[in-house]
Design a protein around this motif. Structure first.
Motif, PDB file in Angstrom:
ATOM      1  N   MET A  71       0.344 -81.153  20.596  1.00  0.00           N
ATOM      2  CA  MET A  71      -1.063 -80.849  20.852  1.00  0.00           C
ATOM      3  C   MET A  71      -2.048 -82.069  21.138  1.00  0.00           C
ATOM      4  O   MET A  71      -2.993 -81.755  21.250  1.00  0.00           O
ATOM      5  CB  MET A  71      -1.312 -79.791  19.630  1.00  0.00           C
ATOM      6  N   GLY A  72      -1.378 -83.393  20.983  1.00  0.00           N
ATOM      7  CA  GLY A  72      -2.390 -84.361  20.997  1.00  0.00           C
ATOM      8  C   GLY A  72      -3.462 -84.290  19.678  1.00  0.00           C
ATOM      9  O   GLY A  72      -3.186 -83.675  19.107  1.00  0.00           O
ATOM     10  N   GLU A  73      -4.244 -85.278  19.687  1.00  0.00           N
ATOM     11  CA  GLU A  73      -5.003 -85.554  18.439  1.00  0.00           C
ATOM     12  C   GLU A  73      -6.442 -84.451  18.895  1.00  0.00           C
ATOM     13  O   GLU A  73      -6.772 -84.103  19.789  1.00  0.00           O
ATOM     14  CB  GLU A  73      -5.892 -86.801  18.710  1.00  0.00           C
ATOM     15  N   PHE A  74      -6.811 -83.879  17.736  1.00  0.00           N
ATOM     16  CA  PHE A  74      -7.736 -82.750  17.790  1.00  0.00           C
ATOM     17  C   PHE A  74      -8.401 -83.123  16.492  1.00  0.00           C
ATOM     18  O   PHE A  74      -7.944 -83.453  15.477  1.00  0.00           O
ATOM     19  CB  PHE A  74      -7.398 -81.520  18.250  1.00  0.00           C
ATOM     20  N   ALA A  75      -9.569 -82.368  16.344  1.00  0.00           N
ATOM     21  CA  ALA A  75     -10.511 -82.391  15.144  1.00  0.00           C
ATOM     22  C   ALA A  75     -11.551 -81.285  15.291  1.00  0.00           C
ATOM     23  O   ALA A  75     -11.749 -80.705  16.450  1.00  0.00           O
ATOM     24  CB  ALA A  75     -11.037 -83.709  14.896  1.00  0.00           C
ATOM     25  N   ASN A  76     -11.838 -80.945  13.996  1.00  0.00           N
ATOM     26  CA  ASN A  76     -13.067 -79.923  14.101  1.00  0.00           C
ATOM     27  C   ASN A  76     -14.538 -80.646  14.185  1.00  0.00           C
ATOM     28  O   ASN A  76     -14.456 -81.951  13.932  1.00  0.00           O
ATOM     29  CB  ASN A  76     -13.047 -79.170  12.715  1.00  0.00           C
ATOM     30  N   ALA A  77     -15.354 -79.936  14.675  1.00  0.00           N
ATOM     31  CA  ALA A  77     -16.789 -80.652  14.897  1.00  0.00           C
ATOM     32  C   ALA A  77     -17.150 -80.960  13.404  1.00  0.00           C
ATOM     33  O   ALA A  77     -17.186 -80.051  12.528  1.00  0.00           O
ATOM     34  CB  ALA A  77     -17.684 -79.689  15.477  1.00  0.00           C
ATOM     35  N   GLY A  78     -17.764 -82.208  13.457  1.00  0.00           N
ATOM     36  CA  GLY A  78     -18.109 -82.675  12.003  1.00  0.00           C
ATOM     37  C   GLY A  78     -17.326 -83.222  11.205  1.00  0.00           C
ATOM     38  O   GLY A  78     -17.753 -83.505   9.893  1.00  0.00           O
ATOM     39  N   ASP A  79     -15.927 -83.363  11.578  1.00  0.00           N
ATOM     40  CA  ASP A  79     -15.003 -83.845  10.751  1.00  0.00           C
ATOM     41  C   ASP A  79     -15.079 -85.358  10.299  1.00  0.00           C
ATOM     42  O   ASP A  79     -14.835 -86.002   9.141  1.00  0.00           O
ATOM     43  CB  ASP A  79     -13.604 -83.941  11.249  1.00  0.00           C
ATOM     44  N   GLU A  80     -15.965 -86.110  11.263  1.00  0.00           N
ATOM     45  CA  GLU A  80     -16.298 -87.528  11.058  1.00  0.00           C
ATOM     46  C   GLU A  80     -17.092 -87.604   9.756  1.00  0.00           C
ATOM     47  O   GLU A  80     -17.113 -88.660   9.035  1.00  0.00           O
ATOM     48  CB  GLU A  80     -16.973 -88.060  12.270  1.00  0.00           C
TER      49      GLU A  80
END
Length: 84
Positions: A71-80
């Protein structure tokens, strides 16, 4: 089948016929697991450890390039902003 219990040094032992060992997949190079269950001496072929061979299989997949992310790299908004 009856077999004799023999004296071997300070111990006792039995000689198991080759065809009997072959029926359970044991040969001259094998080891066996011995346990006592309900008053019986049970000799059985050892089971493979859980996940045996997984590291070698994963290395083979990686060597062929088959370990890419699906699925490639993905993250949720605000994970940083999260502190791990």
């Amino acid at each position: 089948m009856e077999i004799a219990i023999r004296t071997i040094g300070n111990s006792k032992g039995v000689v198991l016929p080759k065809p009997l060992l072959a029926q359970v997949g044991l040969d001259a190079e094998s080891s066996a697991e011995v346990v006592v269950e309900n008053g019986c001496i049970v000799l059985r072929k050892p089971t493979k450890p859980v996940r045996a061979g997984w590291a070698d299989a994963a290395a083979a997949v990686a060597a062929q390039g088959g370990d890419a992310l699906l699925m490639g790299e993905f993250a949720n908004a605000g994970d940083e902003e999260l502190g791990w």
